[in-house]
Design an enzyme around this catalytic site. Structure first.
Site, short mmCIF file in Angstrom:
data_model
loop_
_atom_site.label_atom_id
_atom_site.label_comp_id
_atom_site.label_asym_id
_atom_site.label_seq_id
_atom_site.Cartn_x
_atom_site.Cartn_y
_atom_site.Cartn_z
N HIS A 46 -4.63 0.05 -9.64
CA HIS A 46 -3.69 0.64 -8.67
C HIS A 46 -4.33 0.68 -7.28
O HIS A 46 -3.68 0.37 -6.29
CB HIS A 46 -3.34 2.08 -9.08
CG HIS A 46 -2.67 2.20 -10.42
ND1 HIS A 46 -3.24 2.88 -11.48
CD2 HIS A 46 -1.48 1.75 -10.87
CE1 HIS A 46 -2.42 2.86 -12.51
NE2 HIS A 46 -1.35 2.16 -12.19
N SER A 194 -5.84 -0.43 -17.49
CA SER A 194 -4.49 0.04 -17.79
C SER A 194 -4.55 1.54 -18.00
O SER A 194 -5.53 2.06 -18.55
CB SER A 194 -3.98 -0.64 -19.07
OG SER A 194 -2.88 0.07 -19.58
#
Ligand code: AMP
Length: 288
Positions: A46, A194
């Site tokens: 991210h 993840s």
């Protein structure tokens, strides 16, 4: 050159009115908006999107919203990690200027029907294993685009099919923005980062690396004449790994996600999805 404010001044908004008011002021001042949509439990994947956004736009907005309509499994939604304090601390160390962190009622004040015709891409790969998933994804991403109205939106190649579907949606709805796709960020052992990795036990994590190892093996030994045998080798490797249950391993045309029709010229991608214990993971690699 992008004009950024000091990193310490992360603005946190939970309502669409507040975030729109702030962003309208920024737009009036001539600043461009970059948008990173997330479901939180932030990691360096991210953060890489936020870094890219801050290189290309003046004001970076990150959203954290665990969207119920894209989960076809209620247990998966229930156990999705939501470490909001840690996420805020992490965002404060980046060039992210705005966090939009709405509740479910803010995004869905009342139940609504949503359907967009995405064509056959909706029902293959992830769409096949998670029926309705991409209707939920497009529903929420379209809402977020309409609230934030970014100039540029940043997504990860990790969710390759999702990137294609969002591009398709923006083309269909003529949404005035540009989409950037960023490379996959991996841990040292190759595992794609993840939010779901936190659910893996130490033992499962070791076995989970078979996914990236197999993708790297295919990429290293890529030979168009041996494509079918390489694919079977990959499937065998994953099937032989303890604790890992393969959903799919495919090599497809990366422009269309359709089967290869021109062996010599089609751009190619290998995509994999598997459950490791109870945790479902996806990964991919561009081959050509
Ligand atoms: P998520 O919070 O899982 O919905 O992901 C939010 C965005 O981050 C999506 O565009 C993902 O594709 C992207 N993303 C997730 N994991 C990675 C990764 N390991 N590397 C790069 N981007 C990622």
């Amino acid at each position: 050159m992008p004009q950024h404010t000091n990193w310490q001044s992360l603005k946190i908004f939970t309502t669409r009115n507040e975030v729109q008011h702030y962003l309208n002021e920024q737009k009036k001042a001539g600043r461009t908006i970059g948008f990173v949509a997330t479901m939180g439990a932030l990691h360096q994947g991210h953060i890489s999107l936020i870094h890219e956004a801050s290189k290309l736009t003046d004001c970076v907005v990150c959203s954290i919203f665990v969207n119920p309509t894209q989960f076809n499994d209620p247990a998966d939604l229930e156990k999705y990690p939501r470490p909001i304090d840690a996420d805020i601390n992490l965002l404060k160390q980046t060039s992210c200027e705005v966090l939009f962190n709405p509740g479910v009622k803010e995004i869905y004040p009342e139940p609504e029907d949503w359907h967009i015709d995405l064509g056959s891409i909706e029902n293959i790969l992830e769409g096949k294993f998670r029926p309705g998933h991409y209707q939920g994804v497009t529903q929420v991403v379209n809402k977020l685009f309409n609230i934030i109205k970014p100039d540029l939106a940043f997504f990860g190649q990790k969710d390759f099919q999702q990137c294609m579907i969002i591009s398709k949606m923006t083309a269909l709805l003529k949404t005035p923005l540009q989409i950037y796709v960023n490379p996959i960020i991996r841990d040292e052992d190759g595992l794609a980062l993840s939010s779901r990795n936190v659910h893996l036990s130490l033992e499962e994590r070791k076995h989970a690396t078979i996914l990236s190892k197999t993708l790297f093996y295919i990429s290293k030994n890529f030979d168009i004449k041996k494509l079918e045998s390489l694919k079977h080798e990959a499937i065998d490797k994953i099937n032989q790994e303890a604790m890992v249950e393969l959903d799919y391993f495919e090599i497809l045309n990366s422009n269309t996600l359709e089967p290869i029709s021109d062996l010599e010229n089609d751009p190619l991608i290998a995509l994999v999805a598997a459950k490791v214990g109870k945790t479902r993971l996806i990964d991919n690699i561009i081959l050509r």
